[in-house]
Motif scaffolding. Sequence first.
Motif, PDB file in Angstrom:
ATOM      1  N   HIS A 107       0.099  59.147  18.039  1.00  0.00           N
ATOM      2  CA  HIS A 107       0.383  60.535  18.450  1.00  0.00           C
ATOM      3  C   HIS A 107      -0.101  60.734  19.884  1.00  0.00           C
ATOM      4  N   PRO A 108       0.615  60.211  20.872  1.00  0.00           N
ATOM      5  CA  PRO A 108       0.141  60.213  22.259  1.00  0.00           C
ATOM      6  C   PRO A 108       0.026  61.603  22.891  1.00  0.00           C
TER       7      PRO A 108
ATOM      8  N   GLN B 176       1.219  67.317  18.489  1.00  0.00           N
ATOM      9  CA  GLN B 176       0.578  67.515  19.772  1.00  0.00           C
ATOM     10  C   GLN B 176      -0.385  68.690  19.670  1.00  0.00           C
TER      11      GLN B 176
ATOM     12  N   CYS C 114      -4.370  58.140  18.194  1.00  0.00           N
ATOM     13  CA  CYS C 114      -3.745  58.624  19.426  1.00  0.00           C
ATOM     14  C   CYS C 114      -2.610  57.716  19.886  1.00  0.00           C
ATOM     15  N   GLN C 115      -2.655  56.430  19.515  1.00  0.00           N
ATOM     16  CA  GLN C 115      -1.526  55.554  19.819  1.00  0.00           C
ATOM     17  C   GLN C 115      -0.273  56.015  19.074  1.00  0.00           C
TER      18      GLN C 115
ATOM     19  N   VAL D 139      -1.550  64.098  21.545  1.00  0.00           N
ATOM     20  CA  VAL D 139      -2.770  64.741  21.058  1.00  0.00           C
ATOM     21  C   VAL D 139      -3.887  64.575  22.088  1.00  0.00           C
ATOM     22  N   ASP D 140      -4.546  65.680  22.395  1.00  0.00           N
ATOM     23  CA  ASP D 140      -5.679  65.687  23.320  1.00  0.00           C
ATOM     24  C   ASP D 140      -6.957  65.793  22.490  1.00  0.00           C
ATOM     25  N   VAL D 141      -7.909  64.884  22.695  1.00  0.00           N
ATOM     26  CA  VAL D 141      -9.111  64.826  21.859  1.00  0.00           C
ATOM     27  C   VAL D 141     -10.349  65.237  22.650  1.00  0.00           C
TER      28      VAL D 141
END
Length: 304
Positions: A119-120, A93, A116-117, A122-124
Amino acid sequence: MIQATLHQLRVFQTVASHGSFTKAAEELFITQPTVSSQMKQLTQTVGMPLFEQIGKQLHLTDVGRELLATCQEVFEQLDRFEMIVADIKGTKQGRLRLAVVTTAKYFVPRILGYFCQEHPLVDVALEVTNHQNITRRMWENQDDLYILSQPPEDILLCNEYLMDNPLVLVANKNHPLAGKRNIPIKSLNNEAFIMREKGSGTRQAVQQLFGKHKVAVKVRLELGSNEAIKQAIAGGLGISVLSEHTLYSQELELTTLDVKGFPIQRKWYVSYLEGKQLSVVAQAFLEYLHEHTQKNGVTSRLAS
């Protein structure tokens, strides 16, 4: 400075980024008077002005620039700490800051989506821009990773090869040169041409090739969008050079021309500043990027 709060530093960093109290308030979802109050308190703590007003534009003072660099280091370290804790807990995260050249938008968002699927948390933050702006962002250390075809040589970078990025010559299927083979590059003299905007890496590559062979085309349009260029080609406004990654087999109005010197052989690289300590999330995405491009590839060739 020990009396300064992290909130004050975050507000200061946001004001410095936008050059505006109003825009900083909008981004942070607080009122403008609150921003002004926080900046007044921080200025009193520092003991010197952080901003100066010149006309309607807000500028950082020398002290303000030093504080901004310090803020960036502080928040990067805090972000890294949060990511390390998350990694120890067995999760990924945190925030991934990624900047890519315009053409890379044809494959990077898809790979980001897969990542991101998995590692949900994680903010990009994804910035899509041209080569010139990518270089500026590198100088300012604004991002974790950069994806581009021509890493600048005057910045110390670690450049890792991703895959090939051939630049092909694209025309309307009814163009007089369509279907011909081994066309001399001199045949392009005086052709109506659609050029990418100044600062584009594709434009630089085309100009180098044409300069080498003393080819002079008639630039009818300058466009900053690959999709707009394809529409202009379909409308018969001229020919252009595009990355093969921007083309799709269902675009029946377009074709590639078999002209000597094409495709221009280029490569995609993922780059980061030399000496930069990548965050846990950035390192994870870097590894995922290599794995995905090597295993799946993303090229979609337009039949000529």
